[in-house]
Design an enzyme around this catalytic site. Structure first.
Site, mmCIF file in Angstrom:
data_model
loop_
_atom_site.group_PDB
_atom_site.id
_atom_site.type_symbol
_atom_site.label_atom_id
_atom_site.label_comp_id
_atom_site.label_asym_id
_atom_site.label_seq_id
_atom_site.Cartn_x
_atom_site.Cartn_y
_atom_site.Cartn_z
ATOM 1 C CB CYS A 276 -0.930 -0.001 1.208
ATOM 2 S SG CYS A 276 -2.123 -1.345 1.146
HETATM 3 N N1 LIG Z 1 -2.743 -5.775 2.078
HETATM 4 C C1 LIG Z 1 -3.171 -4.668 2.641
HETATM 5 O O1 LIG Z 1 -2.772 -4.324 3.753
HETATM 6 C C2 LIG Z 1 -4.206 -3.791 1.975
HETATM 7 C C3 LIG Z 1 -4.892 -2.856 2.763
HETATM 8 C C4 LIG Z 1 -5.831 -2.037 2.165
HETATM 9 C C5 LIG Z 1 -6.051 -2.132 0.797
HETATM 10 N N2 LIG Z 1 -5.359 -3.032 0.036
HETATM 11 C C6 LIG Z 1 -5.659 -3.112 -1.392
HETATM 12 O O2 LIG Z 1 -6.491 -4.245 -1.615
HETATM 13 C C7 LIG Z 1 -6.201 -4.829 -2.877
HETATM 14 C C8 LIG Z 1 -5.834 -6.290 -2.691
HETATM 15 O O3 LIG Z 1 -4.658 -6.376 -1.915
HETATM 16 P P1 LIG Z 1 -4.221 -7.692 -1.149
HETATM 17 O O4 LIG Z 1 -3.141 -7.290 -0.231
HETATM 18 O O5 LIG Z 1 -5.404 -8.411 -0.618
HETATM 19 O O6 LIG Z 1 -3.627 -8.524 -2.372
HETATM 20 P P2 LIG Z 1 -3.261 -10.101 -2.379
HETATM 21 O O7 LIG Z 1 -2.220 -10.262 -3.417
HETATM 22 O O8 LIG Z 1 -3.009 -10.552 -0.979
HETATM 23 O O9 LIG Z 1 -4.595 -10.797 -2.859
HETATM 24 C C9 LIG Z 1 -5.127 -10.637 -4.127
HETATM 25 C C10 LIG Z 1 -5.724 -11.957 -4.551
HETATM 26 O O10 LIG Z 1 -6.368 -11.743 -5.820
HETATM 27 C C11 LIG Z 1 -6.169 -12.888 -6.619
HETATM 28 N N3 LIG Z 1 -6.420 -12.505 -8.004
HETATM 29 C C12 LIG Z 1 -5.640 -11.786 -8.837
HETATM 30 N N4 LIG Z 1 -6.256 -11.603 -10.010
HETATM 31 C C13 LIG Z 1 -7.461 -12.222 -9.922
HETATM 32 C C14 LIG Z 1 -8.556 -12.375 -10.815
HETATM 33 N N5 LIG Z 1 -8.542 -11.831 -12.026
HETATM 34 N N6 LIG Z 1 -9.608 -13.088 -10.406
HETATM 35 C C15 LIG Z 1 -9.646 -13.643 -9.164
HETATM 36 N N7 LIG Z 1 -8.636 -13.512 -8.264
HETATM 37 C C16 LIG Z 1 -7.564 -12.809 -8.649
HETATM 38 C C17 LIG Z 1 -4.758 -13.309 -6.293
HETATM 39 O O11 LIG Z 1 -4.524 -14.663 -6.617
HETATM 40 C C18 LIG Z 1 -4.709 -13.051 -4.772
HETATM 41 O O12 LIG Z 1 -5.110 -14.203 -4.041
HETATM 42 C C19 LIG Z 1 -5.098 -3.980 -3.476
HETATM 43 O O13 LIG Z 1 -5.665 -2.995 -4.298
HETATM 44 C C20 LIG Z 1 -4.463 -3.323 -2.271
HETATM 45 O O14 LIG Z 1 -3.850 -2.096 -2.596
HETATM 46 C C21 LIG Z 1 -4.460 -3.872 0.623
#
Ligand SMILES: NC(=O)c1ccc[n+]([C@@H]2O[C@H](COP(=O)([O-])OP(=O)(O)OC[C@H]3O[C@@H](n4cnc5c(N)ncnc54)[C@H](O)[C@@H]3O)[C@@H](O)[C@H]2O)c1
Length: 437
Positions: A276
């Site tokens: 992030c």
């Molecule tokens: N990790 C954090 O602390 C956090 C906090 C707030 C916001 N975010 C935001 O949330 C979003 C997700 O982040 P995250 O940390 O959960 O990512 P992550 O990589 O942990 O999880 C994303 C998941 O999406 C899956 N994926 C990718 N493409 C896909 C598709 N086309 N169809 C289905 N599944 C698919 C991946 O396999 C993965 O399991 C990002 O935009 C991030 O900026 C993250």
């Protein structure tokens, strides 16, 4: 009574008959899916990663903030299942998109994951469905990118189906604030979308904060994370400044934070990490640039924060120099490589940059991280060793890169070796062998 799509969906949400789909079962999507399931909805998680879907269906969690007990319970009750089959999206009443939003090498937004997920939703979109984007992204993504794709087959947003943006604010590793009790910002493409999305979240989280548009909701998240990035940049610069002036920056911050108003403590460190803070502000600066606006704070904070791994290596050189050694040929052990305390997330971790810089200068590296069993460095797999084994090696210098709560800091101090402490983990120890940022 339920003769409009809004009324029908609100009724299904109220009675928990609405089926909820969550696309992307990562750090954000899995806690959210479990929260909806605990609130009584039947939830289907969608992920391209078949291993994740299999873990969920076996009742196991792979995200530290989500307990296996919770996952097992909701899977057993038939409230949560997972699949890689995107055609099942057709059966959902509400769909939350939680896929990654990384940067390209050029620091431009990479929306490819959102585009793929939205195309999958569009392929089976039906009247009355609610689609919510949760991935962090630049203002305008929902109405400029998501809406046209979903409307391509003739359904109209806020009339035939509902579309909203709701930023995810979860803080992995934070025991006090979780998906359930962090207020949820919701902005719809129109009033009906805001209403149904707010109603859905209200069923699962403690507080919902509706805003007037998707763009406001998108911008809220970027303000929050830019605020963090800029303040961390500021305090990192203050740390560099204090070092030059021989002032203990940690003591300064501890004293400053006794002011009961108008000050909020941020702490220096080895650099930014995670998915992030190092990434999101550049989504904003990219979009601002498209509108002829240069975000000077973001760029400056980016420069300062990106320089921190180099500064850590300088401190390692200072420490070794104090005993007439050089980095070249010295053994350097890192305590903690995850990007922050008590998480297993290695994305953008500054430890990786520190390691690369040290290897370039000829150091021999090892590491301990109870959350990261192995990592790839310089083309080779490295394995974590525990603290006693690390201390038995008697490294020429250690770096506390991530202050995991389970490290035995007393043992690290008692070993008497040189330590570069980037997190003030050894705050009570003032031995000359301890080098702070
Ligand atoms: N990790 C954090 O602390 C956090 C906090 C707030 C916001 N975010 C935001 O949330 C979003 C997700 O982040 P995250 O940390 O959960 O990512 P992550 O990589 O942990 O999880 C994303 C998941 O999406 C899956 N994926 C990718 N493409 C896909 C598709 N086309 N169809 C289905 N599944 C698919 C991946 O396999 C993965 O399991 C990002 O935009 C991030 O900026 C993250």
């Amino acid at each position: 009574m339920n003769d409009t799509p809004v009324a029908a969906l609100l009724d299904r949400i109220r009675t928990r008959r609405a089926r909820v789909g969550v696309i992307g079962l990562g750090y954000v999507g899995l806690p959210l899916a479990v929260e909806f399931a605990l609130a009584g909805f039947e939830v289907t998680g969608f992920d391209v990663d078949a291993a994740k879907a299999a873990e969920i269906n076996a009742g196991r969690s792979y995200i530290p903030d989500v307990s296996t007990a919770d996952v097992a319970a909701v899977v057993r009750d038939g409230k949560l299942n997972a699949t890689t089959d995107m055609r099942v999206l057709a059966d959902m009443d509400a769909i939350d998109i939680c896929v990654p939003t990384p940067l390209r090498k050029t620091k431009d937004p990479d929306l490819s994951y959102i585009v793929l997920a939205v195309e999958a939703v569009a392929a089976t979109l039906k009247p009355g469905q609610l689609v919510i984007l949760e991935s962090t992204t630049y203002p305008g993504t929902t109405d400029e990118v998501v809406q046209p794709t979903l409307e391509a087959k003739g359904l109209q947003a806020d009339v035939d189906f509902f579309l909203a943006f709701s930023p995810e604010r979860v803080d992995p590793g934070n025991q006090r604030f979780t998906t359930k009790n962090i207020p949820k910002i919701v902005g719809g493409i129109g009033p009906a979308s805001t209403e149904v999305a707010a109603m859905l979240y209200a069923a699962a989280v403690d507080r919902v904060v509706p805003v007037s548009s998707t763009r406001v909701a998108e911008m809220v998240k970027l303000l929050e994370n830019t605020f963090r990035a800029v303040n961390i940049g500021l305090v990192n610069e203050i740390a560099l400044m204090c070092h030059k002036m021989d002032i203990d920056v940690w003591e300064v911050i501890d004293a400053a934070k006794t002011k009961p108003f108008g000050f909020m403590p941020f702490y220096p460190g080895p650099g930014l990490g995670g998915h992030c803070i190092p990434v999101d502000p550049f989504y904003l600066s990219w979009k601002a640039r498209q509108n002829g606006f240069e975000c000077r704070f973001i760029e400056l904070a980016g420069h300062v924060n990106a320089s921190m791994p180099e500064y850590v290596v300088e401190r390692v050189a200072d420490a070794l120099n104090s005993v007439r050694k050089s980095i070249n040929g010295s053994s350097v052990h890192l305590f903690g490589v995850a990007y922050k305390r008590d998480v297993n997330d290695m994305r953008e971790s500054p430890a990786l940059d520190v390691m690369q810089l040290l290897t370039k200068r000829g150091a021999i590296l090892s590491y301990s991280d109870p959350f990261v069993a192995e990592l790839l460095h310089d083309g080779e797999v490295m394995r974590s060793i525990d603290t006693p084994a690390a201390l038995r090696q008697r490294p020429d210098c250690s770096i506390i890169c991530t202050d995991h709560s389970t490290f035995d800091y007393a043992a690290i101090v008692e070993s008497g070796g040189l330590v570069v402490d980037t997190r003030n983990a050894l705050r009570d120890c003032h031995a000359p062998t301890i080098f702070r940022l």
